[in-house]
Design an enzyme around this catalytic site. Structure first.
Site, mmCIF file in Angstrom:
data_model
loop_
_atom_site.group_PDB
_atom_site.id
_atom_site.type_symbol
_atom_site.label_atom_id
_atom_site.label_comp_id
_atom_site.label_asym_id
_atom_site.label_seq_id
_atom_site.Cartn_x
_atom_site.Cartn_y
_atom_site.Cartn_z
ATOM 1 N N ALA A 14 0.792 -1.390 0.104
ATOM 2 C CA ALA A 14 -0.159 -0.091 -0.079
ATOM 3 C C ALA A 14 0.811 1.320 -0.106
ATOM 4 C CB ALA A 14 -0.928 -0.240 1.276
ATOM 5 N N ILE A 17 7.919 1.209 -1.664
ATOM 6 C CA ILE A 17 8.587 0.377 -2.708
ATOM 7 C C ILE A 17 7.339 -0.531 -3.111
ATOM 8 C CG2 ILE A 17 9.966 -1.755 -3.290
ATOM 9 C CD1 ILE A 17 12.002 -0.323 -1.194
ATOM 10 N N ALA A 20 4.920 1.055 -5.264
ATOM 11 C CA ALA A 20 5.360 1.156 -6.781
ATOM 12 C C ALA A 20 5.457 0.004 -7.878
ATOM 13 C CB ALA A 20 6.801 1.930 -6.743
ATOM 14 N N ASP A 36 -1.618 -5.565 2.837
ATOM 15 C CA ASP A 36 -1.005 -4.631 3.737
ATOM 16 C C ASP A 36 -1.800 -4.678 5.135
ATOM 17 O OD1 ASP A 36 1.311 -2.071 2.906
ATOM 18 O OD2 ASP A 36 -0.092 -1.960 4.808
ATOM 19 N N ASP A 64 -1.589 -8.840 8.639
ATOM 20 C CA ASP A 64 -0.432 -8.645 9.485
ATOM 21 C C ASP A 64 0.392 -10.021 8.898
ATOM 22 O OD1 ASP A 64 1.779 -8.802 10.855
ATOM 23 O OD2 ASP A 64 0.563 -8.218 12.705
ATOM 24 N N GLN A 148 21.295 0.110 13.179
ATOM 25 C CA GLN A 148 20.176 -1.017 12.716
ATOM 26 C C GLN A 148 20.640 -2.426 12.931
ATOM 27 O OE1 GLN A 148 19.402 0.576 8.504
ATOM 28 N NE2 GLN A 148 17.464 0.675 9.497
ATOM 29 N N TYR A 151 17.699 -5.037 12.116
ATOM 30 C CA TYR A 151 17.331 -5.105 10.797
ATOM 31 C C TYR A 151 18.314 -5.557 9.786
ATOM 32 C CZ TYR A 151 15.992 -2.401 6.418
ATOM 33 O OH TYR A 151 15.464 -2.208 5.176
ATOM 34 N N LYS A 155 18.161 -8.771 7.235
ATOM 35 C CA LYS A 155 18.110 -8.678 5.832
ATOM 36 C C LYS A 155 19.655 -9.648 5.425
ATOM 37 C CE LYS A 155 15.064 -5.764 5.155
ATOM 38 N NZ LYS A 155 14.009 -6.108 4.387
ATOM 39 N N THR A 188 11.115 6.537 0.832
ATOM 40 C CA THR A 188 9.783 6.155 1.541
ATOM 41 C C THR A 188 9.503 6.457 2.743
ATOM 42 O OG1 THR A 188 10.655 4.045 2.326
ATOM 43 C CG2 THR A 188 10.173 3.911 -0.011
HETATM 44 P P1 NAD Z 1 7.456 1.688 3.977
HETATM 45 O O1 NAD Z 1 7.266 1.554 5.169
HETATM 46 O O2 NAD Z 1 7.270 2.957 3.079
HETATM 47 O O3 NAD Z 1 6.110 0.702 3.330
HETATM 48 C C1 NAD Z 1 5.969 -0.597 3.936
HETATM 49 C C2 NAD Z 1 4.587 -1.256 4.043
HETATM 50 O O4 NAD Z 1 4.445 -2.314 4.555
HETATM 51 C C3 NAD Z 1 3.625 -0.271 4.575
HETATM 52 O O5 NAD Z 1 2.383 -0.036 3.638
HETATM 53 C C4 NAD Z 1 3.341 -0.947 5.771
HETATM 54 O O6 NAD Z 1 1.979 -0.559 6.246
HETATM 55 C C5 NAD Z 1 3.372 -2.156 5.315
HETATM 56 N N1 NAD Z 1 3.612 -3.151 6.640
HETATM 57 C C6 NAD Z 1 4.680 -3.021 7.517
HETATM 58 N N2 NAD Z 1 4.313 -4.035 8.454
HETATM 59 C C7 NAD Z 1 3.621 -5.079 8.023
HETATM 60 C C8 NAD Z 1 2.997 -6.115 8.328
HETATM 61 N N3 NAD Z 1 3.353 -6.849 9.596
HETATM 62 N N4 NAD Z 1 2.137 -6.794 7.593
HETATM 63 C C9 NAD Z 1 1.692 -6.421 6.408
HETATM 64 N N5 NAD Z 1 2.053 -5.220 5.991
HETATM 65 C C10 NAD Z 1 3.118 -4.294 6.766
HETATM 66 O O7 NAD Z 1 8.635 0.766 3.658
HETATM 67 P P2 NAD Z 1 9.372 0.481 2.138
HETATM 68 O O8 NAD Z 1 10.653 1.572 2.090
HETATM 69 O O9 NAD Z 1 8.757 0.753 1.013
HETATM 70 O O10 NAD Z 1 10.243 -0.781 2.348
HETATM 71 C C11 NAD Z 1 9.705 -2.190 1.709
HETATM 72 C C12 NAD Z 1 10.660 -3.049 1.976
HETATM 73 O O11 NAD Z 1 12.088 -2.298 1.180
HETATM 74 C C13 NAD Z 1 10.981 -3.554 3.351
HETATM 75 O O12 NAD Z 1 11.095 -4.810 3.510
HETATM 76 C C14 NAD Z 1 12.404 -2.764 3.459
HETATM 77 O O13 NAD Z 1 13.015 -3.056 4.641
HETATM 78 C C15 NAD Z 1 12.977 -2.984 2.206
HETATM 79 N N6 NAD Z 1 13.880 -1.817 2.007
HETATM 80 C C16 NAD Z 1 13.573 -0.211 2.154
HETATM 81 C C17 NAD Z 1 14.718 0.601 1.981
HETATM 82 C C18 NAD Z 1 14.357 1.898 2.208
HETATM 83 O O14 NAD Z 1 15.326 2.822 2.128
HETATM 84 N N7 NAD Z 1 13.264 2.377 2.153
HETATM 85 C C19 NAD Z 1 16.080 0.149 1.489
HETATM 86 C C20 NAD Z 1 16.257 -1.252 1.362
HETATM 87 C C21 NAD Z 1 15.182 -2.163 1.817
#
Ligand code: NAD
Length: 261
Positions: A14, A17, A20, A36, A64, A148, A151, A155, A188
């Site tokens: 929702a 990433i 998108a 989501d 969840d 982190q 985290y 990963k 994000t």
């Molecule tokens: P975000 O917080 O913008 O979006 C994450 C989405 O996941 C949200 O809509 C949230 O409601 C949903 N979510 C969270 N916990 C949940 C759960 N328990 N069940 C269902 N939905 C859940 O995050 P993002 O930056 O888009 O991250 C997406 C992925 O990319 C993650 O795994 C993150 O670790 C990874 N990532 C992000 C970055 C960054 O810099 N943003 C970099 C590397 C990796």
């Protein structure tokens, strides 16, 4: 390439990433289950996507991913609604060092569970048609940060699990290609949460170190991560890929030495 006739499930779809990626999949004519935790955001996002791509192509399922039974039902719902499953993107993730056990649950345990559920619905071993799984890791698995620790551990775990499962899929002839995707910093809402004491606990004091890395390495747009995902989905020559996406090198792959004792 058209994904007409394909069905995808994206967790954390929702926002950020995931959102998108949902958009790119719909642009390629796939049907998409956007999964989501955030009901309001999910419903708002679905309404926008319906107006852009037409009703019936995207469904929102509130779930969840840390709840194993709910995740199982979500996969079944998707198949009930669209008939089958071809693409699973285990993307939902959080950065929470204070509740670090939850971080392990969402970022690693749920990715493992999501992979096993995907295989139940896609593996030739179960009489299904094959497909693609992408597990979202991070460049944090290559460039660790004092900010982190847990985290970072999750990963790393995603990459190890994904590579081993990709080998199992090849040797077991599952017909499923399994990949890990490692983005650098992406613009994000998750990036904002790393400045918050509620999320980072005592490690929040290292946030300036983290912000220095962000300005040194730059911040990507979610659309580029979606482009990488689409390549992993459509390039059928790739098996067990570990894709990295950074500002300096764009979309590229991590290479490993052959295994030796
Ligand atoms: P975000 O917080 O913008 O979006 C994450 C989405 O996941 C949200 O809509 C949230 O409601 C949903 N979510 C969270 N916990 C949940 C759960 N328990 N069940 C269902 N939905 C859940 O995050 P993002 O930056 O888009 O991250 C997406 C992925 O990319 C993650 O795994 C993150 O670790 C990874 N990532 C992000 C970055 C960054 O810099 N943003 C970099 C590397 C990796």
């Amino acid at each position: 390439m058209s994904l007409n006739g394909k069905v995808a499930l994206v967790t954390g779809g929702a926002q950020g990433i995931g959102r998108a990626v949902v958009q790119s999949l719909l642009q390629s004519s796939a049907k998409v289950a956007m999964v989501d935790l955030n009901k309001d955001l999910g419903e708002e996002c679905k309404a926008q996507l319906d107006s852009e791509f037409g009703e019936g192509n995207c469904t929102f399922i509130e779930c969840d991913v840390a709840n194993g039974d709910a995740l199982r039902d979500t996969f079944q719902n998707t198949v009930d609604q669209f008939g089958h499953l071809d693409i699973v993107i285990n993307n939902a993730g959080i950065t929470n060092e204070k509740d670090w056990e939850k971080t392990i649950q969402v970022n690693l345990t749920s990715v493992i569970k999501g992979t096993y559920l995907a295989l139940e619905h896609m593996s030739k071993e179960n009489g299904k048609q094959g497909g693609t799984i992408i597990n979202v890791s991070s460049m944090a698995a290559f460039m660790h940060s004092p900010h982190q620790p847990v985290y970072t551990a999750t990963k790393h775990g995603v990459i190890g699990f994904t590579r081993a499962m990709a080998d199992a899929a090849i040797q077991g002839d599952y017909g499923v290609r399994i990949h890990a995707l490692c983005p650098a910093f992406v613009d994000t809402p998750l990036l904002q949460s790393v400045e918050d004491e509620d999320n980072m606990g005592k490690f929040v004091k290292f946030k300036d170190d983290f912000k220095r890395s962000m300005s040194k390495f730059g911040v990507l747009q979610p659309s580029l991560i979606a482009e990488g995902m689409m390549r992993l989905i459509t390039d059928t020559s790739l098996h067990g890929a570990v894709m990295k996406i950074t500002c300096s090198k764009g979309i590229h792959f991590h290479t490993y030495e052959p295994m030796s004792a």
